[in-house]
Design a protein around this motif. Structure first.
Motif, PDB file in Angstrom:
ATOM      1  N   GLY A 105       0.820  -1.205   0.000  1.00 51.05           N
ATOM      2  CA  GLY A 105       0.000   0.000   0.000  1.00 51.05           C
ATOM      3  C   GLY A 105       0.854   1.255   0.000  1.00 51.05           C
ATOM      4  O   GLY A 105       1.729   1.439  -0.844  1.00 51.05           O
ATOM      5  N   ARG A 106       0.633   2.120   0.996  1.00 50.07           N
ATOM      6  CA  ARG A 106       1.355   3.391   1.078  1.00 50.07           C
ATOM      7  C   ARG A 106       2.864   3.197   1.225  1.00 50.07           C
ATOM      8  O   ARG A 106       3.663   4.023   0.777  1.00 50.07           O
ATOM      9  CB  ARG A 106       0.822   4.199   2.256  1.00 50.07           C
ATOM     10  N   ASP A 107       3.278   2.108   1.875  1.00 49.35           N
ATOM     11  CA  ASP A 107       4.705   1.862   2.107  1.00 49.35           C
ATOM     12  C   ASP A 107       5.427   1.336   0.875  1.00 49.35           C
ATOM     13  O   ASP A 107       6.653   1.147   0.910  1.00 49.35           O
ATOM     14  CB  ASP A 107       4.890   0.859   3.247  1.00 49.35           C
ATOM     15  N   ALA A 108       4.684   1.092  -0.206  1.00 44.30           N
ATOM     16  CA  ALA A 108       5.261   0.454  -1.394  1.00 44.30           C
ATOM     17  C   ALA A 108       6.401   1.272  -1.989  1.00 44.30           C
ATOM     18  O   ALA A 108       7.415   0.716  -2.419  1.00 44.30           O
ATOM     19  CB  ALA A 108       4.173   0.233  -2.441  1.00 44.30           C
ATOM     20  N   TRP A 109       6.246   2.584  -2.004  1.00 42.87           N
ATOM     21  CA  TRP A 109       7.286   3.408  -2.643  1.00 42.87           C
ATOM     22  C   TRP A 109       8.591   3.366  -1.862  1.00 42.87           C
ATOM     23  O   TRP A 109       9.679   3.369  -2.451  1.00 42.87           O
ATOM     24  CB  TRP A 109       6.799   4.844  -2.824  1.00 42.87           C
ATOM     25  N   MET A 110       8.509   3.297  -0.539  1.00 43.33           N
ATOM     26  CA  MET A 110       9.727   3.214   0.271  1.00 43.33           C
ATOM     27  C   MET A 110      10.417   1.868   0.064  1.00 43.33           C
ATOM     28  O   MET A 110      11.648   1.793  -0.027  1.00 43.33           O
ATOM     29  CB  MET A 110       9.396   3.413   1.746  1.00 43.33           C
ATOM     30  N   GLY A 111       9.627   0.804  -0.030  1.00 47.78           N
ATOM     31  CA  GLY A 111      10.197  -0.514  -0.297  1.00 47.78           C
ATOM     32  C   GLY A 111      10.907  -0.555  -1.635  1.00 47.78           C
ATOM     33  O   GLY A 111      11.995  -1.135  -1.764  1.00 47.78           O
ATOM     34  N   THR A 112      10.307   0.076  -2.642  1.00 46.84           N
ATOM     35  CA  THR A 112      10.911   0.116  -3.983  1.00 46.84           C
ATOM     36  C   THR A 112      12.184   0.946  -3.976  1.00 46.84           C
ATOM     37  O   THR A 112      13.183   0.579  -4.612  1.00 46.84           O
ATOM     38  CB  THR A 112       9.909   0.703  -4.999  1.00 46.84           C
ATOM     39  N   LEU A 113      12.170   2.055  -3.257  1.00 48.22           N
ATOM     40  CA  LEU A 113      13.358   2.909  -3.171  1.00 48.22           C
ATOM     41  C   LEU A 113      14.517   2.168  -2.519  1.00 48.22           C
ATOM     42  O   LEU A 113      15.656   2.194  -3.017  1.00 48.22           O
ATOM     43  CB  LEU A 113      13.022   4.169  -2.371  1.00 48.22           C
ATOM     44  N   LEU A 114      14.255   1.476  -1.419  1.00 42.69           N
ATOM     45  CA  LEU A 114      15.308   0.724  -0.736  1.00 42.69           C
ATOM     46  C   LEU A 114      15.822  -0.427  -1.600  1.00 42.69           C
ATOM     47  O   LEU A 114      17.020  -0.720  -1.618  1.00 42.69           O
ATOM     48  CB  LEU A 114      14.781   0.180   0.597  1.00 42.69           C
ATOM     49  N   THR A 115      14.910  -1.073  -2.322  1.00 39.27           N
ATOM     50  CA  THR A 115      15.310  -2.164  -3.214  1.00 39.27           C
ATOM     51  C   THR A 115      16.214  -1.645  -4.320  1.00 39.27           C
ATOM     52  O   THR A 115      17.205  -2.295  -4.685  1.00 39.27           O
ATOM     53  CB  THR A 115      14.077  -2.840  -3.843  1.00 39.27           C
ATOM     54  N   THR A 116      15.895  -0.471  -4.851  1.00 39.60           N
ATOM     55  CA  THR A 116      16.723   0.148  -5.892  1.00 39.60           C
ATOM     56  C   THR A 116      18.132   0.407  -5.376  1.00 39.60           C
ATOM     57  O   THR A 116      19.124   0.123  -6.063  1.00 39.60           O
ATOM     58  CB  THR A 116      16.092   1.472  -6.364  1.00 39.60           C
ATOM     59  N   ILE A 117      18.232   0.928  -4.160  1.00 37.47           N
ATOM     60  CA  ILE A 117      19.540   1.219  -3.572  1.00 37.47           C
ATOM     61  C   ILE A 117      20.338  -0.069  -3.352  1.00 37.47           C
ATOM     62  O   ILE A 117      21.530  -0.157  -3.693  1.00 37.47           O
ATOM     63  CB  ILE A 117      19.366   1.977  -2.233  1.00 37.47           C
ATOM     64  N   LEU A 118      19.686  -1.089  -2.790  1.00 40.15           N
ATOM     65  CA  LEU A 118      20.355  -2.368  -2.557  1.00 40.15           C
ATOM     66  C   LEU A 118      20.769  -3.029  -3.868  1.00 40.15           C
ATOM     67  O   LEU A 118      21.816  -3.679  -3.946  1.00 40.15           O
ATOM     68  CB  LEU A 118      19.444  -3.300  -1.754  1.00 40.15           C
ATOM     69  N   HIS A 119      19.956  -2.858  -4.883  1.00 41.20           N
ATOM     70  CA  HIS A 119      20.226  -3.511  -6.176  1.00 41.20           C
ATOM     71  C   HIS A 119      21.489  -2.977  -6.835  1.00 41.20           C
ATOM     72  O   HIS A 119      22.153  -3.691  -7.592  1.00 41.20           O
ATOM     73  CB  HIS A 119      19.027  -3.332  -7.107  1.00 41.20           C
ATOM     74  N   THR A 120      21.842  -1.715  -6.558  1.00 46.01           N
ATOM     75  CA  THR A 120      23.070  -1.162  -7.131  1.00 46.01           C
ATOM     76  C   THR A 120      24.300  -1.914  -6.620  1.00 46.01           C
ATOM     77  O   THR A 120      25.337  -1.938  -7.286  1.00 46.01           O
ATOM     78  CB  THR A 120      23.214   0.336  -6.801  1.00 46.01           C
ATOM     79  N   GLY A 121      24.184  -2.512  -5.438  1.00 45.03           N
ATOM     80  CA  GLY A 121      25.266  -3.360  -4.931  1.00 45.03           C
ATOM     81  C   GLY A 121      25.220  -4.750  -5.531  1.00 45.03           C
ATOM     82  O   GLY A 121      26.259  -5.317  -5.899  1.00 45.03           O
ATOM     83  N   TRP A 122      24.019  -5.292  -5.685  1.00 48.47           N
ATOM     84  CA  TRP A 122      23.861  -6.644  -6.236  1.00 48.47           C
ATOM     85  C   TRP A 122      24.387  -6.740  -7.667  1.00 48.47           C
ATOM     86  O   TRP A 122      24.966  -7.756  -8.056  1.00 48.47           O
ATOM     87  CB  TRP A 122      22.382  -7.039  -6.185  1.00 48.47           C
ATOM     88  N   VAL A 123      24.204  -5.675  -8.458  1.00 45.21           N
ATOM     89  CA  VAL A 123      24.611  -5.743  -9.867  1.00 45.21           C
ATOM     90  C   VAL A 123      26.123  -5.854 -10.024  1.00 45.21           C
ATOM     91  O   VAL A 123      26.602  -6.105 -11.134  1.00 45.21           O
ATOM     92  CB  VAL A 123      24.076  -4.538 -10.684  1.00 45.21           C
ATOM     93  N   TYR A 124      26.865  -5.673  -8.939  1.00 43.60           N
ATOM     94  CA  TYR A 124      28.312  -5.899  -9.041  1.00 43.60           C
ATOM     95  C   TYR A 124      28.583  -7.352  -9.417  1.00 43.60           C
ATOM     96  O   TYR A 124      29.588  -7.645 -10.088  1.00 43.60           O
ATOM     97  CB  TYR A 124      29.028  -5.569  -7.730  1.00 43.60           C
ATOM     98  N   ILE A 125      27.702  -8.249  -9.009  1.00 42.83           N
ATOM     99  CA  ILE A 125      27.864  -9.669  -9.363  1.00 42.83           C
ATOM    100  C   ILE A 125      27.762  -9.832 -10.882  1.00 42.83           C
ATOM    101  O   ILE A 125      28.505 -10.607 -11.487  1.00 42.83           O
ATOM    102  CB  ILE A 125      26.811 -10.542  -8.647  1.00 42.83           C
ATOM    103  N   LEU A 126      26.835  -9.091 -11.499  1.00 46.83           N
ATOM    104  CA  LEU A 126      26.716  -9.136 -12.962  1.00 46.83           C
ATOM    105  C   LEU A 126      28.003  -8.618 -13.610  1.00 46.83           C
ATOM    106  O   LEU A 126      28.506  -9.201 -14.574  1.00 46.83           O
ATOM    107  CB  LEU A 126      25.528  -8.294 -13.427  1.00 46.83           C
TER     108      LEU A 126
END
Length: 364
Positions: free
Chosen positions: A37-58
């Motif tokens: 619901g309302r918290d969805a945008w914060m979850g997406t923002l945090l996932t985006t930030i974390l994903h910038t670290g994960w893509v180092y594996i790629l």
């Protein structure tokens, strides 16, 4: 003089933003909203930030494999049996992903715009165009993406600006009224979509230059923005509860657009955005599936692509399978692909590390 068939970095961006962006808009946003619901945008923002670290594996995988074909690397490095198993698994993955977006696209078009047009006509028309483009190669996909994406981008900003009068961004807060669990669930859903950047590994040997880590991070942030923008817009426009109940929040924002009091019902422009993304996504996945097999004759490659395309269309038109795809999308889509793709990425990273170490030991 023969022109290069490889694609530039900007063309990689065009292809990825269209082919992966359509999933974020069509499939991910409703699922993320339903989880948080309302918290969805914060979850997406945090996932985006974390994903910038994960893509180092790629980046690590692309660097260790010297950006050669990942299919060829598996066949040459781990033997033909393991190589063909890998090709088969990835073919099934890309085939299923193509089925999902084809089903979603044809169903939406029939329900919203072409109510009198038989679904097989819509499905086959899309598929035949995709087969034609995929058969022409990655350069054709890149060129078409370069033509389509700027217009998609302009239309996205147009709908965002046009609806500013309806938006109330105070609806984005307060956060965590029901604790942190909804946000964490939304991060799992968002992560399942962001993991699709593994597609880069399957395009690496078609790139003119080796991709740097910063370039991958920028692409990750752009994809995050493609999800976050419409997501926040849906909450600010409709409110968290109506947005959660909406099947296609990004599309429904188009229904509000008016250009003065004389021009309304411009939501047909959403059709251009959706078709552009689905068209490039299916064409790209068909191309990758054919890329896993080294065809000596172009005719065989064409018939293989046509067979895949017809199978895609036929399967999505079977009512039982159509229903199963719908249930899968609304249920375990993101969790399933988060588990599969993250596991696959780690497996490939371990394999390239093992092979590189083995070669190093062999030289010493």
């Amino acid at each position: 003089m023969r022109t290069s068939k490889k694609i530039s970095l900007i063309e990689v961006y065009f292809i990825m933003l269209l082919s992966l962006g359509i999933t974020n808009h069509v499939i991910l946003i409703p699922l993320i909203l339903q989880q948080a619901g309302r918290d969805a945008w914060m979850g997406t923002l945090l996932t985006t930030i974390l994903h910038t670290g994960w893509v180092y594996i790629l980046f690590f995988i692309m660097k260790r494999t010297q950006q050669q074909s990942i299919f060829a690397w598996f066949k040459d490095g781990l033997g033909p049996v393991i190589g063909w198993i890998f090709v088969s698994i990835m073919t099934l993955y890309f085939f299923w992903m193509s089925m999902v977006i084809l089903r979603e696209t044809t169903t939406w078009i029939q329900v919203t715009y072409l109510t009198q047009t038989p679904k097989p006509v819509v499905s086959l028309t899309i598929i035949l165009l995709c087969v034609f483009v995929a058969n022409n190669g990655i350069r054709s996909i890149a060129i078409i993406s370069g033509i389509l994406l700027p217009i998609v981008w302009v239309l996205g900003h147009f709908v965002a600006i046009s609806n500013l009068q309806y938006k109330d961004y105070t609806l984005l807060t307060p956060l965590f009224v029901e604790g942190y669990t909804p946000m964490l669930k939304s991060m799992i859903v968002a992560g399942g979509g962001f993991m699709e950047m593994i597609v880069l590994i399957f395009l690496q040997h078609h790139m003119k230059r080796k991709m740097k880590y910063l370039s991958i991070v920028i692409l990750s942030l752009l994809l995050g923005g493609l999800t976050l923008g419409p997501l926040m817009g849906a909450i600010a426009t409709f409110g968290p509860v109506p947005a959660m109940e909406s099947r296609y929040p990004a599309y429904e924002q188009w229904l509000l657009v008016t250009i003065t009091k004389y021009i309304t019902h411009v939501d047909f422009l959403a059709l251009y955005q959706w078709i552009s993304g689905a068209f490039i996504r299916i064409s790209l996945f068909l191309f990758i599936m054919a890329d896993g097999i080294s065809f000596k004759k172009s005719k065989r490659r064409f018939w293989y692509l046509l067979g895949l395309g017809v199978a895609l269309s036929a399967l999505t038109l079977i009512p039982v399978i159509d229903r199963q795809i719908e249930l899968f999308v609304l249920g375990k889509y993101s969790v399933a692909f988060l588990g599969f793709v993250s596991g696959l990425t780690l497996f490939i990273a371990i394999m390239v590390t093992f092979k590189s170490n083995a070669k190093g030991a062999g030289r010493s």
